[in-house]
Write a protein that holds these residues in place. Structure first.
Motif, short mmCIF file in Angstrom:
data_model
loop_
_atom_site.label_atom_id
_atom_site.label_comp_id
_atom_site.label_asym_id
_atom_site.label_seq_id
_atom_site.Cartn_x
_atom_site.Cartn_y
_atom_site.Cartn_z
N ARG A 64 0.79 -1.24 0.00
CA ARG A 64 0.00 0.00 0.00
C ARG A 64 0.82 1.28 0.00
NH1 ARG A 64 -5.74 -0.67 2.98
NH2 ARG A 64 -6.21 -2.70 2.07
N TRP A 65 2.02 1.22 0.47
CA TRP A 65 2.80 2.45 0.62
C TRP A 65 3.95 2.52 -0.36
CZ3 TRP A 65 -0.75 4.89 2.59
CH2 TRP A 65 -1.58 4.31 3.54
N GLY A 66 3.90 1.72 -1.42
CA GLY A 66 4.90 1.80 -2.47
C GLY A 66 6.20 1.12 -2.10
N GLN A 67 7.22 1.42 -2.89
CA GLN A 67 8.50 0.74 -2.75
C GLN A 67 9.52 1.49 -1.90
OE1 GLN A 67 8.90 -2.36 -3.95
NE2 GLN A 67 6.76 -2.18 -4.53
N ASP A 68 9.25 2.72 -1.53
CA ASP A 68 10.21 3.52 -0.77
C ASP A 68 10.20 3.08 0.69
OD1 ASP A 68 11.82 5.38 0.43
OD2 ASP A 68 10.81 7.12 -0.43
N ASP A 69 11.22 2.33 1.08
CA ASP A 69 11.29 1.84 2.46
C ASP A 69 11.43 2.96 3.48
OD1 ASP A 69 11.13 -0.77 1.54
OD2 ASP A 69 13.31 -1.01 1.43
N ARG A 70 11.88 4.12 3.02
CA ARG A 70 12.04 5.24 3.93
C ARG A 70 10.75 6.03 4.13
NH1 ARG A 70 15.71 8.16 0.59
NH2 ARG A 70 15.12 6.62 -0.93
N ARG A 71 9.76 5.79 3.29
CA ARG A 71 8.50 6.51 3.38
C ARG A 71 7.68 5.91 4.53
NH1 ARG A 71 5.05 5.60 -1.48
NH2 ARG A 71 6.54 6.93 -2.49
#
Length: 77
Positions: A64-71
């Protein structure tokens, strides 16, 4: 979640073309029987619309929150 973040996630998670069509046409019961775009236009918070769209499409929580692990994920519902 801002409108910009909402549309960025639509593009990333659902694909730009398919995501935009789904946001325009898929009726979501969780936001009053409106499409995501109609719900946003009616003032429903983008985070609530995003959850409704993901729930309707059975998008797993991990995606749900995409691929950016920092997001960071927005606060839960």
């Amino acid at each position: 979640m801002t409108y910009r973040e909402f549309w960025a996630l639509v593009d990333e998670v659902l694909g730009r073309a398919q995501g935009r069509v789904l946001a325009q046409e898929l009726v979501l019961g969780a936001v009053g029987g409106r499409s995501a775009q109609e719900a946003l236009d009616a003032g429903v918070p983008p985070r609530d619309v995003w959850h409704a769209l993901c729930d309707a499409l059975e998008v797993p929580d991990a995606r749900r929150w995409g691929q950016d692990d920092r997001r960071p994920a927005p606060p839960s519902r």
